[in-house]
Design an enzyme around this catalytic site. Structure first.
Site, PDB file in Angstrom:
ATOM      1  N   SER A 139       0.866  -1.179   0.000  1.00  0.00           N
ATOM      2  CA  SER A 139       0.000   0.000   0.000  1.00  0.00           C
ATOM      3  C   SER A 139       0.902   1.227   0.000  1.00  0.00           C
ATOM      4  CB  SER A 139      -0.858   0.006   1.266  1.00  0.00           C
ATOM      5  OG  SER A 139      -1.503   1.262   1.413  1.00  0.00           O
ATOM      6  N   TYR A 152      -1.050  -1.029  10.243  1.00  0.00           N
ATOM      7  CA  TYR A 152      -1.161  -1.481   8.855  1.00  0.00           C
ATOM      8  C   TYR A 152      -0.006  -0.920   8.013  1.00  0.00           C
ATOM      9  CZ  TYR A 152      -3.490  -1.533   4.176  1.00  0.00           C
ATOM     10  OH  TYR A 152      -3.821  -1.682   2.852  1.00  0.00           O
TER      11      TYR A 152
HETATM   12  N1  LIG Z   1      -8.821  -0.633  -1.272  1.00  0.00           N
HETATM   13  C1  LIG Z   1      -7.817   0.163  -1.002  1.00  0.00           C
HETATM   14  O1  LIG Z   1      -7.997   1.401  -0.948  1.00  0.00           O
HETATM   15  C2  LIG Z   1      -6.422  -0.372  -0.803  1.00  0.00           C
HETATM   16  C3  LIG Z   1      -5.358   0.545  -0.763  1.00  0.00           C
HETATM   17  C4  LIG Z   1      -4.068   0.075  -0.577  1.00  0.00           C
HETATM   18  C5  LIG Z   1      -3.837  -1.279  -0.434  1.00  0.00           C
HETATM   19  N2  LIG Z   1      -4.884  -2.154  -0.471  1.00  0.00           N
HETATM   20  C6  LIG Z   1      -4.559  -3.587  -0.323  1.00  0.00           C
HETATM   21  O2  LIG Z   1      -5.094  -4.296  -1.406  1.00  0.00           O
HETATM   22  C7  LIG Z   1      -5.392  -5.635  -0.996  1.00  0.00           C
HETATM   23  C8  LIG Z   1      -6.816  -5.979  -1.385  1.00  0.00           C
HETATM   24  O3  LIG Z   1      -7.705  -5.136  -0.678  1.00  0.00           O
HETATM   25  P1  LIG Z   1      -9.176  -4.767  -1.183  1.00  0.00           P
HETATM   26  O4  LIG Z   1      -9.259  -3.306  -1.162  1.00  0.00           O
HETATM   27  O5  LIG Z   1      -9.480  -5.518  -2.416  1.00  0.00           O
HETATM   28  O6  LIG Z   1      -9.999  -5.295   0.066  1.00  0.00           O
HETATM   29  P2  LIG Z   1     -11.266  -6.268   0.167  1.00  0.00           P
HETATM   30  O7  LIG Z   1     -11.663  -6.242   1.591  1.00  0.00           O
HETATM   31  O8  LIG Z   1     -12.265  -5.923  -0.866  1.00  0.00           O
HETATM   32  O9  LIG Z   1     -10.622  -7.686  -0.209  1.00  0.00           O
HETATM   33  C9  LIG Z   1      -9.700  -8.307   0.639  1.00  0.00           C
HETATM   34  C10 LIG Z   1      -9.858  -9.799   0.492  1.00  0.00           C
HETATM   35  O10 LIG Z   1      -8.923 -10.414   1.404  1.00  0.00           O
HETATM   36  C11 LIG Z   1      -9.614 -11.457   2.067  1.00  0.00           C
HETATM   37  N3  LIG Z   1      -9.045 -11.749   3.372  1.00  0.00           N
HETATM   38  C12 LIG Z   1      -9.088 -10.982   4.485  1.00  0.00           C
HETATM   39  N4  LIG Z   1      -8.551 -11.644   5.520  1.00  0.00           N
HETATM   40  C13 LIG Z   1      -8.145 -12.852   5.043  1.00  0.00           C
HETATM   41  C14 LIG Z   1      -7.522 -13.984   5.628  1.00  0.00           C
HETATM   42  N5  LIG Z   1      -7.219 -14.023   6.929  1.00  0.00           N
HETATM   43  N6  LIG Z   1      -7.239 -15.042   4.838  1.00  0.00           N
HETATM   44  C15 LIG Z   1      -7.559 -15.028   3.526  1.00  0.00           C
HETATM   45  N7  LIG Z   1      -8.169 -14.003   2.928  1.00  0.00           N
HETATM   46  C16 LIG Z   1      -8.457 -12.926   3.674  1.00  0.00           C
HETATM   47  C17 LIG Z   1     -11.048 -10.946   2.212  1.00  0.00           C
HETATM   48  O11 LIG Z   1     -11.949 -12.000   2.489  1.00  0.00           O
HETATM   49  C18 LIG Z   1     -11.269 -10.266   0.880  1.00  0.00           C
HETATM   50  O12 LIG Z   1     -11.784 -11.155  -0.080  1.00  0.00           O
HETATM   51  C19 LIG Z   1      -5.130  -5.676   0.509  1.00  0.00           C
HETATM   52  O13 LIG Z   1      -3.855  -6.225   0.741  1.00  0.00           O
HETATM   53  C20 LIG Z   1      -5.172  -4.230   0.910  1.00  0.00           C
HETATM   54  O14 LIG Z   1      -4.410  -3.986   2.064  1.00  0.00           O
HETATM   55  C21 LIG Z   1      -6.160  -1.733  -0.661  1.00  0.00           C
END
Ligand SMILES: NC(=O)c1ccc[n+]([C@@H]2O[C@H](COP(=O)([O-])OP(=O)(O)OC[C@H]3O[C@@H](n4cnc5c(N)ncnc54)[C@H](O)[C@@H]3O)[C@@H](O)[C@H]2O)c1
Length: 252
Positions: A139, A152
């Site tokens: 991130s 985080y």
């Molecule tokens: N959305 C944002 O703004 C953003 C920004 C920077 C980084 N990210 C990163 O991108 C990645 C995806 O995030 P997203 O925004 O798609 O979130 P999201 O919540 O839509 O998806 C995350 C997925 O990870 C799964 N997950 C959570 N805990 C888990 C576990 N213990 N074991 C297996 N699976 C698990 C969830 O069930 C979900 O399907 C993450 O690593 C997040 O930190 C997201």
């Protein structure tokens, strides 16, 4: 390249789902791993509807045995894993002083140790096969910090440093390891974070958006295309890199 097996953790929705779809569109057989069974099944259905091949696996990244079992099931059912994308992630927006150790542990178990577990399971066979692609989703918070995301941010910063070290250790075996840093992206994670601010949710998203030179949040597909590049045959000489896909939010 076609037919290589790709594991995507956290592929049940959001960015991970878009990555699963992008890799399947390149001809990869995708192991859709998530702790949420129904969401993983939905992603598999979407891949199939688009003409790709995928199978669902329920794997909780906080459980070492579950990751090892999941890995062995993927190898058994789909074949050797040549691409690994760690996308599972979780956070809750809180000032650091309001957090407690139980919360720190959960954030670190999912966002940092979850990555370690999958890489530990998959890397030996990649090194032996002398071909592999690892992409870890961090991130921009892990590069420059982010208010209300202290633990985080630390975990994501750890993912960046860890990936660089794995990249060094595996380079001579033809295995690359890179990081993609999304900026704010339109997913459940961002919507939940915003709604936890109650009435201020819209103000919160507005402030985030104003900080982004492109004045909008990302769509999951825009993150997935960067991941697909790092997973490609063409990116074979690119390793240890950290790429922000964030509309210009961070430029260093
Ligand atoms: N959305 C944002 O703004 C953003 C920004 C920077 C980084 N990210 C990163 O991108 C990645 C995806 O995030 P997203 O925004 O798609 O979130 P999201 O919540 O839509 O998806 C995350 C997925 O990870 C799964 N997950 C959570 N805990 C888990 C576990 N213990 N074991 C297996 N699976 C698990 C969830 O069930 C979900 O399907 C993450 O690593 C997040 O930190 C997201």
């Amino acid at each position: 390249m076609t037919g290589r097996v790709a594991v995507v953790s956290g592929a049940g929705r959001g960015i991970g789902r878009a990555i699963a779809l992008a890799l399947a569109a390149q001809g990869r057989r995708v192991a859709v791993c998530d702790v949420l069974e129904a969401e993983a099944a939905d992603t598999v259905a979407q891949v199939a509807a688009a003409g790709g091949e995928a199978r669902p696996y329920v794997v909780d990244v906080t459980d070492s045995d579950a990751v090892q079992r999941g890995y062995l099931a993927v190898v058994d059912e789909l074949g050797p894993v040549e691409v690994l994308v760690n996308c599972a992630g979780w956070d809750k927006f809180l000032p650091f002083v309001d957090t407690e150790e139980e919360f720190w542990d959960r954030v670190i178990e999912i966002n940092y140790k979850g990555v370690l577990r999958w890489v530990h399971a998959v890397l030996p066979a990649m090194v032996e096969a002398r071909w592999g692609r690892v992409v870890n989703i961090a991130s921009d918070a892990g590069r420059v910090g982010s208010s209300l995301e202290s633990v985080y941010s630390g975990a994501k910063g750890g993912v960046i440093a860890f990936t660089k070290t794995v990249a060094r250790e595996a380079a001579r075996a033809g295995v690359t390891a890179n990081v993609v840093c999304p900026g704010p992206t339109d997913t459940t994670l961002l919507r939940d974070a915003a709604s936890s601010r109650g009435e201020e949710a819209e103000k919160f998203i507005g402030a985030l958006t104003r900080a982004i030179p492109m004045r909008r949040v990302a769509q999951p597909e825009e993150i997935a295309s960067a991941v697909a590049y790092f997973c490609s045959e063409e990116a074979g000489f690119v390793t240890g890199q950290t790429l922000s896909v964030s509309g210009g939010l961070t430029m260093a």
